[in-house]
Write a protein that holds these residues in place. Sequence first.
Motif, short mmCIF file in Angstrom:
data_model
loop_
_atom_site.label_atom_id
_atom_site.label_comp_id
_atom_site.label_asym_id
_atom_site.label_seq_id
_atom_site.Cartn_x
_atom_site.Cartn_y
_atom_site.Cartn_z
N VAL A 77 1.31 -5.56 -3.99
CA VAL A 77 1.74 -5.88 -2.57
C VAL A 77 3.01 -6.40 -2.39
O VAL A 77 3.75 -6.05 -1.68
N GLU A 78 3.17 -7.40 -3.41
CA GLU A 78 4.28 -8.16 -3.05
C GLU A 78 5.91 -7.33 -3.45
O GLU A 78 6.72 -7.30 -3.02
N MET A 79 5.45 -6.38 -4.54
CA MET A 79 6.51 -5.65 -4.95
C MET A 79 6.92 -4.53 -3.83
O MET A 79 8.17 -4.29 -3.57
N THR A 105 10.41 -1.99 -0.41
CA THR A 105 10.54 -1.23 0.70
C THR A 105 10.14 -1.66 2.08
O THR A 105 10.94 -0.90 3.00
N HIS A 106 9.86 -2.76 2.25
CA HIS A 106 9.23 -3.41 3.62
C HIS A 106 8.73 -2.19 4.45
O HIS A 106 8.70 -2.24 5.55
N ASP A 107 7.92 -1.44 3.60
CA ASP A 107 6.98 -0.45 4.37
C ASP A 107 5.81 -1.02 4.68
O ASP A 107 4.87 -0.97 3.79
N ARG A 132 -2.57 -15.07 -0.79
CA ARG A 132 -1.26 -14.53 -0.58
C ARG A 132 -1.50 -12.90 -0.04
O ARG A 132 -0.60 -12.85 0.72
N ILE A 133 -2.32 -12.35 -0.43
CA ILE A 133 -2.43 -10.88 0.07
C ILE A 133 -2.68 -10.87 1.55
O ILE A 133 -2.15 -10.09 2.30
#
Length: 155
Positions: free
Chosen positions: A10-12, A17-19, A52-53
């Motif tokens: 998720v962080e990657m 992409t900030h998608d 975090r998620i």
Amino acid sequence: ELSFAWRCAVEMVNKVTHDLEAIARMLPEIPLFLRVFSHNINDAFVVEQLCRIATFMDKSEEAGRRMLLSFFSHYLPSSTVEQLPFVAKILRQVSLDEYDYNQIVLSAISDSMESLLMWEKEESQLTLEAQDIHLDTLHGQVAEAWQALKTDNLS
């Protein structure tokens, strides 16, 4: 752990992409997420990953936002030091405004203080009871020694 890999993925995606739509597809619906969280509540590592998620979850739907708000408001007092920044971030994201957020945090602090004061009172009571038992034992030993001295002096 699977939760760690999930969080990293998720962080990657967010970093590269900030998608938000891609991230939303990676995450379950909020009710399912909260069930997974509740199921793993005693595993501090997994809970930290899930906290975090949760900061990436879609909070635009009112019902989901309210679920997150309610869940994490109740979870806040039992958060570990490592989890606290993420729980606070989630609460800030789902709170109506700064006043709402502050009320939640103050309520959690108040609840924690009440619990701490109750615990301290119980500990103090246990300490006093232990001291009373110790004093009773000492009193009995002194009485026995006094009796022995009186008996030795009469002989």
